[in-house]
Design a protein around this motif. Structure first.
Motif, PDB file in Angstrom:
ATOM      1  N   GLU A  72       0.835  -1.180   0.042  1.00 12.00           N
ATOM      2  CA  GLU A  72       0.033  -0.103  -0.079  1.00 12.00           C
ATOM      3  C   GLU A  72       1.056   1.174  -0.168  1.00 12.00           C
ATOM      4  OE1 GLU A  72      -3.076   0.645   2.965  1.00 12.00           O
ATOM      5  OE2 GLU A  72      -4.353  -0.844   2.148  1.00 12.00           O
ATOM      6  N   VAL A  73       1.981   1.314   0.832  1.00 13.13           N
ATOM      7  CA  VAL A  73       2.719   2.520   0.895  1.00 13.13           C
ATOM      8  C   VAL A  73       3.485   2.922  -0.402  1.00 13.13           C
ATOM      9  CG1 VAL A  73       5.031   1.708   1.682  1.00 13.13           C
ATOM     10  CG2 VAL A  73       4.007   3.816   2.399  1.00 13.13           C
ATOM     11  N   HIS A  74       3.504   1.655  -1.095  1.00 11.62           N
ATOM     12  CA  HIS A  74       4.572   1.853  -2.542  1.00 11.62           C
ATOM     13  C   HIS A  74       3.400   2.352  -3.452  1.00 11.62           C
ATOM     14  CE1 HIS A  74       8.674   0.305  -2.378  1.00 11.62           C
ATOM     15  NE2 HIS A  74       8.108  -0.499  -1.270  1.00 11.62           N
ATOM     16  N   LYS A  75       1.978   1.755  -3.404  1.00 11.97           N
ATOM     17  CA  LYS A  75       0.856   2.396  -4.295  1.00 11.97           C
ATOM     18  C   LYS A  75       0.799   3.979  -4.104  1.00 11.97           C
ATOM     19  CE  LYS A  75      -1.449  -1.923  -5.174  1.00 11.97           C
ATOM     20  NZ  LYS A  75      -2.706  -2.589  -4.801  1.00 11.97           N
ATOM     21  N   ALA A  76       0.747   4.119  -2.621  1.00 10.36           N
ATOM     22  CA  ALA A  76       0.616   5.650  -2.299  1.00 10.36           C
ATOM     23  C   ALA A  76       1.475   6.472  -2.856  1.00 10.36           C
ATOM     24  CB  ALA A  76       0.131   5.571  -0.703  1.00 10.36           C
ATOM     25  N   ILE A  77       2.813   5.929  -2.702  1.00  9.38           N
ATOM     26  CA  ILE A  77       3.802   7.053  -3.329  1.00  9.38           C
ATOM     27  C   ILE A  77       3.913   7.264  -4.680  1.00  9.38           C
ATOM     28  CG2 ILE A  77       6.416   7.357  -3.487  1.00  9.38           C
ATOM     29  CD1 ILE A  77       6.291   6.552  -0.437  1.00  9.38           C
ATOM     30  N   GLU A  78       3.621   6.116  -5.584  1.00 11.53           N
ATOM     31  CA  GLU A  78       3.549   5.878  -6.856  1.00 11.53           C
ATOM     32  C   GLU A  78       2.093   6.918  -7.398  1.00 11.53           C
ATOM     33  OE1 GLU A  78       3.105   2.238  -8.402  1.00 11.53           O
ATOM     34  OE2 GLU A  78       4.977   1.230  -7.485  1.00 11.53           O
ATOM     35  N   ALA A  79       1.219   6.886  -6.687  1.00 12.57           N
ATOM     36  CA  ALA A  79      -0.045   7.777  -7.049  1.00 12.57           C
ATOM     37  C   ALA A  79       0.251   9.245  -6.820  1.00 12.57           C
ATOM     38  CB  ALA A  79      -1.373   7.253  -6.338  1.00 12.57           C
ATOM     39  N   THR A  80       0.980   9.515  -5.541  1.00 18.59           N
ATOM     40  CA  THR A  80       1.140  10.785  -5.299  1.00 18.59           C
ATOM     41  C   THR A  80       2.080  11.514  -6.430  1.00 18.59           C
ATOM     42  OG1 THR A  80       1.095  10.283  -3.052  1.00 18.59           O
ATOM     43  CG2 THR A  80       2.389  12.092  -3.479  1.00 18.59           C
ATOM     44  N   VAL A  81       3.214  10.629  -6.764  1.00 18.89           N
ATOM     45  CA  VAL A  81       4.122  11.163  -7.808  1.00 18.89           C
ATOM     46  C   VAL A  81       3.474  11.400  -9.145  1.00 18.89           C
ATOM     47  CG1 VAL A  81       6.343  10.118  -9.329  1.00 18.89           C
ATOM     48  CG2 VAL A  81       6.227   9.955  -6.511  1.00 18.89           C
ATOM     49  N   GLN A  82       2.569  10.289  -9.332  1.00 14.98           N
ATOM     50  CA  GLN A  82       1.686  10.623 -10.646  1.00 14.98           C
ATOM     51  C   GLN A  82       0.990  11.731 -10.681  1.00 14.98           C
ATOM     52  OE1 GLN A  82       2.281   8.865 -13.496  1.00 14.98           O
ATOM     53  NE2 GLN A  82       0.423  10.421 -14.535  1.00 14.98           N
ATOM     54  N   LYS A  83       0.338  12.266  -9.561  1.00 12.61           N
ATOM     55  CA  LYS A  83      -0.451  13.466  -9.399  1.00 12.61           C
ATOM     56  C   LYS A  83       0.422  14.590  -9.312  1.00 12.61           C
ATOM     57  CE  LYS A  83      -4.792  12.201  -8.885  1.00 12.61           C
ATOM     58  NZ  LYS A  83      -5.970  12.539  -9.889  1.00 12.61           N
ATOM     59  N   ILE A  84       1.718  14.687  -8.854  1.00 13.62           N
ATOM     60  CA  ILE A  84       2.418  15.463  -9.061  1.00 13.62           C
ATOM     61  C   ILE A  84       2.936  15.644 -10.426  1.00 13.62           C
ATOM     62  CG2 ILE A  84       4.886  16.673  -8.350  1.00 13.62           C
ATOM     63  CD1 ILE A  84       4.446  15.129  -5.701  1.00 13.62           C
ATOM     64  N   ARG A  85       3.264  14.726 -11.118  1.00 15.50           N
ATOM     65  CA  ARG A  85       3.588  14.902 -12.290  1.00 15.50           C
ATOM     66  C   ARG A  85       2.492  15.332 -13.600  1.00 15.50           C
ATOM     67  NH1 ARG A  85       5.915   8.869 -12.302  1.00 15.50           N
ATOM     68  NH2 ARG A  85       8.127   9.405 -12.190  1.00 15.50           N
ATOM     69  N   GLU A  86       1.311  15.244 -13.224  1.00 15.98           N
ATOM     70  CA  GLU A  86       0.120  15.842 -13.846  1.00 15.98           C
ATOM     71  C   GLU A  86      -0.043  17.246 -13.549  1.00 15.98           C
ATOM     72  OE1 GLU A  86      -3.455  13.624 -12.356  1.00 15.98           O
ATOM     73  OE2 GLU A  86      -2.697  11.986 -13.153  1.00 15.98           O
ATOM     74  N   THR A  87       0.886  17.800 -12.836  1.00 12.47           N
ATOM     75  CA  THR A  87       0.905  19.328 -12.662  1.00 12.47           C
ATOM     76  C   THR A  87       1.849  19.897 -13.431  1.00 12.47           C
ATOM     77  OG1 THR A  87       2.441  19.429 -10.871  1.00 12.47           O
ATOM     78  CG2 THR A  87       0.107  19.131 -10.277  1.00 12.47           C
ATOM     79  N   GLY A  88       2.635  19.097 -14.214  1.00  7.53           N
ATOM     80  CA  GLY A  88       3.578  19.426 -15.310  1.00  7.53           C
ATOM     81  C   GLY A  88       4.884  19.472 -14.738  1.00  7.53           C
ATOM     82  N   ILE A  89       5.228  19.083 -13.347  1.00  9.70           N
ATOM     83  CA  ILE A  89       6.823  18.782 -12.791  1.00  9.70           C
ATOM     84  C   ILE A  89       7.128  17.388 -13.261  1.00  9.70           C
ATOM     85  CG2 ILE A  89       7.911  18.644 -10.606  1.00  9.70           C
ATOM     86  CD1 ILE A  89       5.628  20.394  -9.479  1.00  9.70           C
ATOM     87  N   ASP A  90       8.321  17.548 -13.857  1.00  9.88           N
ATOM     88  CA  ASP A  90       9.082  16.483 -14.425  1.00  9.88           C
ATOM     89  C   ASP A  90       9.927  15.824 -13.141  1.00  9.88           C
ATOM     90  OD1 ASP A  90      10.097  14.574 -16.259  1.00  9.88           O
ATOM     91  OD2 ASP A  90      11.563  15.797 -16.511  1.00  9.88           O
ATOM     92  N   ILE A  91       9.275  14.490 -12.967  1.00  6.95           N
ATOM     93  CA  ILE A  91      10.092  13.717 -11.742  1.00  6.95           C
ATOM     94  C   ILE A  91      10.675  12.400 -12.458  1.00  6.95           C
ATOM     95  CG2 ILE A  91       9.611  12.484  -9.853  1.00  6.95           C
ATOM     96  CD1 ILE A  91       7.138  14.355  -9.399  1.00  6.95           C
ATOM     97  N   PRO A  92      12.045  12.269 -12.027  1.00  7.20           N
ATOM     98  CA  PRO A  92      12.606  11.029 -12.746  1.00  7.20           C
ATOM     99  C   PRO A  92      11.663   9.739 -12.357  1.00  7.20           C
ATOM    100  CG  PRO A  92      14.047  12.353 -11.593  1.00  7.20           C
ATOM    101  CD  PRO A  92      12.742  12.880 -11.102  1.00  7.20           C
TER     102      PRO A  92
END
Length: 181
Positions: A72-92
């Motif tokens: 669950e913690v891995h899924k939550a961090i992946e979902a958070t990173v995806q949401k941040i990417r959707e704002t236009g921020i490029d994350i490795p």
């Protein structure tokens, strides 16, 4: 341990994204955000699935809490990173996730004499007028176990579910060996 299993109550993990995050931009772009920079230096992003909270800092660090498993913690961090990417921020891709703390509960299914346990075991603290539980600091695994007179226990500081399970097993075994369980 016979008659006892642990239940993971909370997994706390962190990830470093490797880029700075524009918190204002994220706060404006996403829903389920709490952002009060004068109160707290990061923003809080609430996820429904899995039900967790991610603290996002301008440095690119994320701390996720509330997960009930490592998965669950891995899924939550992946979902958070995806949401941040959707704002236009490029994350490795694939930022590392490191478990910081697992809190688990267990039950020895027997009443415990905490006064006797405090005398018999090293590395304990028991001040019932301050806190109803006995604090037992284990060295292997390196965790803290809170024991209660009801036989219930809370293990904190584990880095893996196996360490939490091992701590519960070892506490039960030790208490049986000294005749206090």
């Amino acid at each position: 341990m016979e008659g006892s299993t642990i239940k993971i109550e909370n997994v706390v993990a962190s990830s470093t994204l490797g880029v700075d995050i524009d918190l204002e931009k994220v706060a404006i772009s996403l829903k389920n955000i709490e952002y009060e920079p004068e109160q707290f230096p990061g923003l809080v992003f609430h996820l429904d699935k899995p039900k967790t909270a991610a603290l996002i800092f301008g440095s690119g660090k994320i701390v996720c809490t509330g997960a009930k498993s490592i998965e669950e913690v891995h899924k939550a961090i992946e979902a958070t990173v995806q949401k941040i990417r959707e704002t236009g921020i490029d994350i490795p891709a694939n930022p590392p996730v490191q478990v910081q703390n697992i809190v688990a509960s267990g039950n020895l299914h027997a009443e415990l004499n905490l006064d006797a346990i405090a005398i018999a075991l090293d590395r304990t603290e028991y001040e019932p007028e301050q806190f109803p539980g006995l604090v037992y600091r284990m060295t292997d695994p390196k965790v803290v176990v809170l024991l209660f007179g009801s036989g219930k226990m809370v293990c904190t500081g584990a880095k893996t579910p196996e360490d939490a399970e091992l701590a519960v097993e070892r506490v039960g075994k030790k208490l049986r060996e000294i005749g206090l369980l």
